[in-house]
Design a protein around this motif. Sequence first.
Motif, PDB file in Angstrom:
ATOM      1  N   ALA A   1     -62.681   0.738  -6.036  1.00 42.97           N
ATOM      2  CA  ALA A   1     -63.333   2.030  -5.822  1.00 42.97           C
ATOM      3  C   ALA A   1     -62.293   3.143  -5.795  1.00 42.97           C
ATOM      4  O   ALA A   1     -62.490   4.215  -6.362  1.00 42.97           O
ATOM      5  CB  ALA A   1     -64.133   2.003  -4.524  1.00 42.97           C
ATOM      6  N   ARG A   2     -61.151   2.871  -5.153  1.00 37.99           N
ATOM      7  CA  ARG A   2     -60.123   3.911  -5.076  1.00 37.99           C
ATOM      8  C   ARG A   2     -59.553   4.228  -6.452  1.00 37.99           C
ATOM      9  O   ARG A   2     -59.255   5.370  -6.776  1.00 37.99           O
ATOM     10  CB  ARG A   2     -58.991   3.501  -4.135  1.00 37.99           C
ATOM     11  CG  ARG A   2     -58.008   4.659  -3.947  1.00 37.99           C
ATOM     12  CD  ARG A   2     -56.803   4.285  -3.158  1.00 37.99           C
ATOM     13  NE  ARG A   2     -56.109   3.167  -3.764  1.00 37.99           N
ATOM     14  CZ  ARG A   2     -55.149   2.495  -3.166  1.00 37.99           C
ATOM     15  NH1 ARG A   2     -54.806   2.817  -1.938  1.00 37.99           N
ATOM     16  NH2 ARG A   2     -54.544   1.501  -3.767  1.00 37.99           N
ATOM     17  N   ALA A   3     -59.398   3.179  -7.284  1.00 37.60           N
ATOM     18  CA  ALA A   3     -58.859   3.423  -8.623  1.00 37.60           C
ATOM     19  C   ALA A   3     -59.827   4.252  -9.457  1.00 37.60           C
ATOM     20  O   ALA A   3     -59.411   5.034 -10.310  1.00 37.60           O
ATOM     21  CB  ALA A   3     -58.577   2.090  -9.309  1.00 37.60           C
ATOM     22  N   LEU A   4     -61.115   4.108  -9.177  1.00 38.74           N
ATOM     23  CA  LEU A   4     -62.118   4.799  -9.995  1.00 38.74           C
ATOM     24  C   LEU A   4     -62.451   6.205  -9.511  1.00 38.74           C
ATOM     25  O   LEU A   4     -63.034   6.995 -10.257  1.00 38.74           O
ATOM     26  CB  LEU A   4     -63.406   3.969 -10.033  1.00 38.74           C
ATOM     27  CG  LEU A   4     -63.299   2.652 -10.806  1.00 38.74           C
ATOM     28  CD1 LEU A   4     -64.541   1.812 -10.573  1.00 38.74           C
ATOM     29  CD2 LEU A   4     -63.102   2.932 -12.291  1.00 38.74           C
ATOM     30  N   ILE A   5     -62.072   6.519  -8.264  1.00 39.97           N
ATOM     31  CA  ILE A   5     -62.513   7.791  -7.676  1.00 39.97           C
ATOM     32  C   ILE A   5     -61.920   8.994  -8.403  1.00 39.97           C
ATOM     33  O   ILE A   5     -62.464  10.091  -8.372  1.00 39.97           O
ATOM     34  CB  ILE A   5     -62.178   7.848  -6.161  1.00 39.97           C
ATOM     35  CG1 ILE A   5     -62.930   8.991  -5.459  1.00 39.97           C
ATOM     36  CG2 ILE A   5     -60.699   8.000  -5.916  1.00 39.97           C
ATOM     37  CD1 ILE A   5     -64.425   8.840  -5.448  1.00 39.97           C
TER      38      ILE A   5
END
Lengths: 406, 230
Positions: free
Chosen positions: B160-164
């Motif tokens: 999720a952090r990589a995609l935010i």
Amino acid sequence: MTLVGLSFAYLKDRGLNTALNILLLALGVATLVILLLFARQLEGRFTRDAQGIDLVVGAKGSPLQLILSSIYHVDVPTGNIPLSAVQALRQERTVAKVIPLALGDNFRGYRIVGTEPAYPAHYGAVLSDGRMWDKPFEAVIGADVAAGLGAGLGQRFLGSHGLGSGQSPEHDATPFIVVGRLKPTGTVVDRLVMASVESVWDMHGIAHDENEHEDEPDEAHGVMQPEVTALLVTYSSPLGAIQLPGFINRQTNMQAAAPAVEITRLLSLVGLGIEAVQALALLLLLTAGLSIFVALYTALRQREGDMAMLRVIGASRASIFGQILVEGMLLATAGALLGVALGHGVIAAAAANFRQLAEMGLDAGRFDIAELWIVLGALAIGAFAALLPALRVFRADIAETLAHSR
Amino acid sequence: MKLAAGVSAATTPLVSFSTLSHAMDGRTVLAIPGWEQAAGEHALVLGPSGSGKTTLINIICGLVTPTSGSARIDGMDMTALAPAARDALRRRTIGLVFQTLRLIPALTVRENLALAQHIGRGLHDPAEISALIARVGLAHRADAKPRALSQGEGQRAAIARALITRPRLVVADEPTSALDDSNAAAMIDLLFETATATGATLLVATHDVRIRPRFAKVLTLAPPALQAAA
Ligand SMILES: Nc1ncnc2c1ncn2[C@@H]1O[C@H](COP(=O)(O)OP(=O)(O)OP(=O)(O)O)[C@@H](O)[C@H]1O
Ligand SMILES: [Mg+2]
């Protein structure tokens, strides 16, 4: 979540360490603040009480004791001098003002000063209600006395012999009556009970012009002559400083002491002690700085991976450097503010518990501009402690850090 | 020229490199022929330990400058850019999923995402964060710190952090090698699903042959010994 928010989160994450570092810094800051306020307020009180008084004339003895007892009303007087000295001094061309003081009695620890209305006037004191004294045993009280005793106009009281709060029996003579109360002046006058010089003589059964007891022989009063304790002298020309003290000290039984000289001497003595404690406080501050440095350094070693990750997702070196600096500054700010609060708190507690300190005019509510420098100094220490660990950001190779950290 | 390349993104490959080689301590650790990956084309870099997968990823991300050759990201030559411009290109286009996750332990899942969003895009959009957390199935753990997460939950948070930051390219280094079969499969499923949903392209580096069948496009790195011979 900004990088400043991240700084807060890291500080919170190692809460105990953060709290201890803040406390350590606060103790150093508080010590410096206490010393500063103590020294400044003492000095301020000393100069304010002595302002406009060029010379004090009194009985021979220690000049410092003469100054302390007659200007600051904190020590016992050196003795008495003949009343005739007042007239003699007033005739000097270099003298502008002579205020006689007759000391030796107190009411519940507040000193009773036999003097002239010129004395409160010298300190710019004005009546808040009532009037000045004009007959013996009429008294005007300073603002602190009025507040401390809750005394109102018309209140009667008996003075006690001595200057401390009355162990000695009260004079069984006429009671004083409060005819006036003064507004606060921030000077020694606030803590005094003032009446005519004759009142003090009467308390001690000394004959004087206004009390002509023709029917009683002089022997009834023994050998006691009208005397005063000290004279506060203001010069009319600088020439006075050259001629008068030397003349009085050599040619008479009295001594003349210059407040400026004695106070400088006293403050330099007190100052030595203050400087010693100041050095210790600085050491404490440096220790706090070192402790912050160690805390940040070890924290950053554990966070190398975090930092590399932040760099990879796009944070610049400068912003990570800033984040670490902010962390140190947050610690320092909290420590400095807590320290200032602690310092003022300790002074408030000290003034509340030790009357002598309150009498010195120690006031926790007053802030000194130099406190700002102490706070800035603490911030600088925090920034410096963070600087060295933060600089590692510029040396670290991200790829390598990523490979060697978790 | 760089600008023109960026504009015609639809036709330029997302990742491409010419013959690329890198030496460390006088030893060639990576030597590969040219390669291209189009946007939307999920790819796998497969090779045994020490074959240079991490080195290749570091080159693609602009963290390492190759000894010779160059890597182009979205048409821009990452290797030729100044450090600050590399940071900016990486920030704009690449999202990274680390094998050890590298979530910041002092922050909650939500805060970890918020920080990445702030760094990557300079804004704060709580709704987008919540939506992404929900998408990876972590809504009930959004306010937990990473220490309190299970391995699988941590991986979801890391993805999720990589995609935010809405990256066009999601790079994952060994996302599955430490996981058992079912967890490895779940991780790959989640990567595919979220990447497809957000329009990102995956580039996964691994020595884990279990996930080989999931990718149509594979770049195979030879074992170090063979590379040296070549
Ligand atoms: N800092 C370095 N200095 C010298 N050699 C290095 C350095 N970092 C990596 N290497 C070497 O480069 C080669 C490739 O390393 P790399 O980390 O890219 O391999 P990898 O394919 O990611 O391996 P793994 O699957 O174990 O992660 C290895 O032989 C390694 O020993
Ligand atoms: Mg690797």
